[in-house]
Design a protein around this motif. Sequence first.
Motif, short mmCIF file in Angstrom:
data_model
loop_
_atom_site.label_atom_id
_atom_site.label_comp_id
_atom_site.label_asym_id
_atom_site.label_seq_id
_atom_site.Cartn_x
_atom_site.Cartn_y
_atom_site.Cartn_z
N ASP A 43 2.43 20.09 -7.14
CA ASP A 43 3.32 19.22 -6.37
C ASP A 43 4.55 20.02 -5.96
O ASP A 43 5.36 20.40 -6.82
CB ASP A 43 3.70 18.02 -7.25
CG ASP A 43 4.23 16.87 -6.40
OD1 ASP A 43 4.29 17.01 -5.16
OD2 ASP A 43 4.60 15.83 -6.99
N GLU A 44 4.69 20.25 -4.67
CA GLU A 44 5.80 21.03 -4.12
C GLU A 44 5.99 22.34 -4.90
O GLU A 44 7.05 22.59 -5.47
CB GLU A 44 7.11 20.23 -4.16
CG GLU A 44 7.08 18.94 -3.37
CD GLU A 44 7.18 19.14 -1.86
OE1 GLU A 44 7.37 20.30 -1.41
OE2 GLU A 44 7.04 18.15 -1.14
N PRO A 45 4.96 23.18 -4.94
CA PRO A 45 5.06 24.37 -5.81
C PRO A 45 6.13 25.37 -5.39
O PRO A 45 6.55 26.18 -6.20
CB PRO A 45 3.66 24.99 -5.69
CG PRO A 45 3.11 24.49 -4.41
CD PRO A 45 3.68 23.12 -4.23
N THR B 215 3.23 19.42 0.35
CA THR B 215 4.44 19.91 1.00
C THR B 215 4.88 18.89 2.02
O THR B 215 4.07 18.19 2.60
CB THR B 215 4.24 21.28 1.68
OG1 THR B 215 5.39 21.58 2.43
CG2 THR B 215 3.04 21.28 2.60
N HIS B 216 6.20 18.76 2.20
CA HIS B 216 6.66 17.85 3.24
C HIS B 216 7.22 18.63 4.41
O HIS B 216 7.78 18.06 5.33
CB HIS B 216 7.68 16.84 2.72
CG HIS B 216 8.86 17.48 2.06
ND1 HIS B 216 9.03 17.46 0.69
CD2 HIS B 216 9.88 18.15 2.55
CE1 HIS B 216 10.12 18.11 0.40
NE2 HIS B 216 10.66 18.55 1.50
N GLY B 217 7.10 19.94 4.35
CA GLY B 217 7.68 20.68 5.47
C GLY B 217 7.08 22.04 5.59
O GLY B 217 5.86 22.20 5.54
N ASP C 150 5.40 13.09 5.24
CA ASP C 150 6.85 12.94 5.15
C ASP C 150 7.27 12.51 3.75
O ASP C 150 6.42 12.08 2.96
CB ASP C 150 7.32 11.87 6.14
CG ASP C 150 7.05 12.29 7.58
OD1 ASP C 150 6.89 13.49 7.82
OD2 ASP C 150 6.98 11.39 8.43
N ASN C 151 8.57 12.56 3.50
CA ASN C 151 9.10 12.03 2.24
C ASN C 151 8.63 10.58 2.09
O ASN C 151 8.70 9.80 3.03
CB ASN C 151 10.64 12.03 2.24
CG ASN C 151 11.22 13.43 2.18
OD1 ASN C 151 12.15 13.75 2.90
ND2 ASN C 151 10.66 14.26 1.32
N GLY C 152 8.13 10.26 0.91
CA GLY C 152 7.73 8.89 0.63
C GLY C 152 6.34 8.53 1.12
O GLY C 152 5.93 7.37 1.03
N PRO D 241 0.82 -1.21 0.00
CA PRO D 241 0.00 0.00 0.00
C PRO D 241 0.85 1.26 0.00
O PRO D 241 1.87 1.32 0.69
CB PRO D 241 -0.80 -0.11 1.30
CG PRO D 241 -0.17 -1.19 2.10
CD PRO D 241 0.66 -2.02 1.19
N VAL D 242 0.48 2.23 -0.81
CA VAL D 242 1.14 3.55 -0.77
C VAL D 242 0.25 4.53 0.00
O VAL D 242 0.72 5.22 0.89
CB VAL D 242 1.45 4.07 -2.19
CG1 VAL D 242 2.02 5.48 -2.15
CG2 VAL D 242 2.43 3.14 -2.90
N PHE D 243 -1.03 4.57 -0.34
CA PHE D 243 -1.95 5.39 0.46
C PHE D 243 -3.35 4.80 0.38
O PHE D 243 -3.67 4.00 -0.49
CB PHE D 243 -1.97 6.85 0.02
CG PHE D 243 -2.45 7.09 -1.38
CD1 PHE D 243 -3.80 6.93 -1.72
CD2 PHE D 243 -1.57 7.47 -2.37
CE1 PHE D 243 -4.25 7.15 -3.01
CE2 PHE D 243 -2.02 7.69 -3.68
CZ PHE D 243 -3.36 7.52 -3.98
N1 LIG Z 1 8.28 5.08 -10.04
C1 LIG Z 1 8.23 4.44 -8.87
N2 LIG Z 1 8.45 3.12 -8.80
C2 LIG Z 1 8.39 2.45 -7.64
N3 LIG Z 1 8.12 3.04 -6.45
C3 LIG Z 1 7.91 4.34 -6.46
C4 LIG Z 1 7.95 5.13 -7.66
N4 LIG Z 1 7.68 6.42 -7.34
C5 LIG Z 1 7.48 6.46 -6.01
N5 LIG Z 1 7.62 5.22 -5.47
C6 LIG Z 1 7.44 4.86 -4.06
O1 LIG Z 1 6.10 5.22 -3.67
C7 LIG Z 1 6.10 5.79 -2.37
C8 LIG Z 1 5.46 7.17 -2.40
O2 LIG Z 1 6.27 8.04 -3.19
P1 LIG Z 1 5.84 9.54 -3.50
O3 LIG Z 1 6.83 10.07 -4.48
O4 LIG Z 1 4.41 9.56 -3.85
O5 LIG Z 1 6.02 10.21 -2.06
P2 LIG Z 1 6.04 11.75 -1.65
O6 LIG Z 1 5.21 11.86 -0.41
O7 LIG Z 1 5.66 12.61 -2.80
O8 LIG Z 1 7.58 11.95 -1.29
P3 LIG Z 1 8.54 13.27 -1.31
O9 LIG Z 1 8.10 14.16 -0.17
O10 LIG Z 1 9.89 12.65 -1.04
O11 LIG Z 1 8.45 13.91 -2.66
C9 LIG Z 1 7.55 5.79 -1.89
O12 LIG Z 1 7.73 4.66 -1.07
C10 LIG Z 1 8.35 5.67 -3.17
O13 LIG Z 1 9.54 4.96 -2.92
#
Ligand SMILES: Nc1ncnc2c1ncn2[C@@H]1O[C@H](COP(=O)(O)OP(=O)(O)OP(=O)(O)O)[C@@H](O)[C@H]1O
Length: 210
Positions: free
Chosen positions: A158-160, A190-192, A41-43, A21-23
């Motif tokens: 996205d992160e404007p 935004t992540h921050g 957060d990042n990711g 799951p991503v979200f």
């Molecule tokens: N092209 C891809 N292939 C495989 N996994 C990916 C890909 N792009 C993103 N992911 C994974 O999906 C998850 C979410 O990534 P995403 O880029 O949506 O996060 P984010 O919240 O925008 O992060 P950030 O703040 O670092 O930009 C992370 O675990 C990332 O490693």
Amino acid sequence: MSNAPPLLAARGLRFARNEQPVFGPLAFSVDAGEALLVQGDNGSGKTTLLRVLAGLLRADEGEIDIDGRPAAVALRARAIAYLGHLPALKADLTALENLRFLCGLHGRRRGQLPENAMSIVGLSGYEDTLARQLSAGQKKRLSLARLWLSPAPLWLLDEPYANLDLEGINLVNRMVQAHLREGGAALLTTHGAYAAPPVRTRMLELVRAA
Ligand SMILES: Nc1ncnc2c1ncn2[C@@H]1O[C@H](COP(=O)(O)OP(=O)(O)OP(=O)(O)O)[C@@H](O)[C@H]1O
């Protein structure tokens, strides 16, 4: 009170990569005149969510409505302007040619011309510069000019603020404010630190899947 449907509504929206799951499932909506701040957060999946909303990735489950109607391809194309991490510019066209090309493709906001948009984003004098010769911040500004010219009511940003100086951050906020005043809506990730524009804002917090 208005009975207008939200400009964007998502229900049960879920996305996974390789069964991870991503979200989601997520449910949220944003009305005309509002911003939705997507934090995490990042990711945590912010970019993925915006790409799903823009139709660049397919959700595993859930529904997305735009203005009360299922977000079919043609509706998304008309209703959404997406500002991603990378400036989607044609490197070998000049700054002004880029804007003219995009207006030819997508139409433009009423009363706005590429030349005005160059000036609004602080790029007057760079009209004839090739896009590839612009700095990262200037490319971002050109992408903002393109956003400003778009007739689409729903902005996915996205992160404007990335790559922008203080004045550029204020520019983004002024643009968001003006767009919402004209009945548009904006999602911002935004992540921050967030230089919140003074607009009605909803929050959506994403948490990285375990
Ligand atoms: N092209 C891809 N292939 C495989 N996994 C990916 C890909 N792009 C993103 N992911 C994974 O999906 C998850 C979410 O990534 P995403 O880029 O949506 O996060 P984010 O919240 O925008 O992060 P950030 O703040 O670092 O930009 C992370 O675990 C990332 O490693």
